[in-house]
Design an enzyme around this catalytic site. Structure first.
Site, mmCIF file in Angstrom:
data_model
loop_
_atom_site.group_PDB
_atom_site.id
_atom_site.type_symbol
_atom_site.label_atom_id
_atom_site.label_comp_id
_atom_site.label_asym_id
_atom_site.label_seq_id
_atom_site.Cartn_x
_atom_site.Cartn_y
_atom_site.Cartn_z
ATOM 1 N N GLU A 175 0.868 -1.145 0.059
ATOM 2 C CA GLU A 175 0.073 -0.043 0.087
ATOM 3 C C GLU A 175 0.854 1.290 0.125
ATOM 4 O OE1 GLU A 175 0.663 1.545 2.982
ATOM 5 O OE2 GLU A 175 1.459 -0.131 3.596
ATOM 6 N N GLU A 318 4.392 -0.592 2.191
ATOM 7 C CA GLU A 318 4.527 -0.864 0.898
ATOM 8 C C GLU A 318 4.485 -2.131 0.100
ATOM 9 O OE1 GLU A 318 8.221 0.940 -0.442
ATOM 10 O OE2 GLU A 318 7.928 3.061 0.159
#
Length: 356
Positions: A175, A318
């Site tokens: 994300e 991430e």
């Protein structure tokens, strides 16, 4: 709930018990004392049950990075301004982010998907599934409409379906979005009843005063919106984020296609709680990659009844922790396919003479 989402949820089956049992029996025949490879063995059995193959081979793996902005950034909950989402998005698309480095090292693809970045982002490698230009400020009212939450969930599931067509057989949740630890904390508190004082963490690195303020903002969002703990879509609608909803869709989509889904850190954990609430059967397809240093993550993993593979004090997000865990997943699969049995090697199994 719309028909597409209901069909997706209904398509999720339980793991294959026959394949899991066959994997367990095979492990006991390998040239080692029973159980001596510890969690690698339980991982191999889980992978067999998920994939339906007793000696799984997972060649193609994809990190699904969902990107979106958060209106709650207006409240000053992050050490970085909201514009950093867009800036980091371009960095990731150019291959310069940590997730790009770690995914390359693990032999995994990175797919970056815009579900709610508050800007018009153009790049040939960006997948555009934008639902809206960021969420509204949840401290003042609902983050989004219920139809938008459903659309974001389906965007994640549809991205998985496309990747499966391209050969992906394992997914990592990633994300990108300034403010998303605030929204994730609100989602976790709403779904579990846990106190924001226990769940809210420093995110991008706010100081003590910033943390106190962030807790107060989460409390206000929960008070203003009164999300229904028994309705995950209501929780996502009122205090969630577009990328959190999309990651819930990634998890549901992976489960529907009998693919393992590796959870990263705190934001992924919030999405996993929402996915499990929508489809309890999806929990069997989740693998916890690491224990994040973000304060609430340990509580989330306890709620999910998951044991992390790694403890590295990471809190970047991430999908970075997920990418690192792929080396262990590959190791478990290789043990199943490449290690000799007692019979193959002519080694005594401890029950008598050497087998041949």
């Amino acid at each position: 709930m719309n028909d597409k989402l209901r069909q997706l949820i209904d398509s999720i089956a339980q793991p294959d018990g026959v394949a899991a049992s066959a994997a367990s029996a095979h492990l006991d025949q390998l040239t080692k004392p029973p159980g001596s490879l510890g969690k690698l063995e339980s991982l191999a059995i889980q992978l067999a049950g998920i994939t339906g193959v007793d000696k799984p081979e997972i060649d193609r793996k994809t990190v699904m990075v969902m990107a979106a902005d958060h209106g709650v950034c207006e409240e000053g909950v992050s050490a970085f301004p909201a514009e950093v989402t867009q800036q980091m998005l371009y960095n990731m698309l150019s291959g310069g982010a940590a997730i790009n480095v770690l995914a390359r090292h693990a032999g995994a693809d990175v797919q970056v998907i815009d579900v709610g970045v508050n800007a018009d982002v153009a790049h040939p490698d960006l997948v555009n599934r934008k639902v809206r230009m960021g969420t509204s400020n949840m401290a003042k009212g609902p983050a989004m409409l219920r139809t938008e939450a459903e659309q974001a969930v389906l965007a994640g599931a549809e991205a998985v379906a496309e990747a499966v067509k391209g050969g992906t057989r394992l997914f990592v949740t990633g994300e990108l979005g300034i403010g998303n630890t605030t929204a994730s904390a609100a989602v976790v508190c709403a779904l579990t009843g846990l106190d924001p004082e226990v769940i809210v963490g420093r995110g991008t690195g706010v100081d003590v005063a910033g943390l106190t303020h962030k807790i107060a903002v989460v409390c206000r969002a929960l008070d203003v919106n009164q999300p229904d703990a028994n309705d995950a879509l209501d929780v996502l609608t009122k205090v969630g984020g577009l990328e959190i909803a999309a990651l819930a869709g990634v998890i549901l989509g992976a489960a529907a296609h009998r693919c393992p889904v590796v959870l990263d850190g705190f934001i992924s954990g919030a999405a996993a709680l929402a996915a499990r609430a929508l489809a309890p059967a999806s929990a069997a397809y989740m693998l916890a990659s690491h224990a994040s240093d973000e304060r609430g993550h340990a509580a989330v993993l306890r709620q999910l009844k998951l044991e992390p593979m790694l403890h590295l004090d990471m809190r970047l997000g991430e999908g970075t922790g997920g990418a690192l865990s792929l080396h262990l997943i590959d190791a478990a699969c290789r043990i199943m396919r490449e290690m000799a049995t007692f019979a193959d090697a002519g080694v005594s199994d401890g029950q008598g003479a050497a087998q041949r």
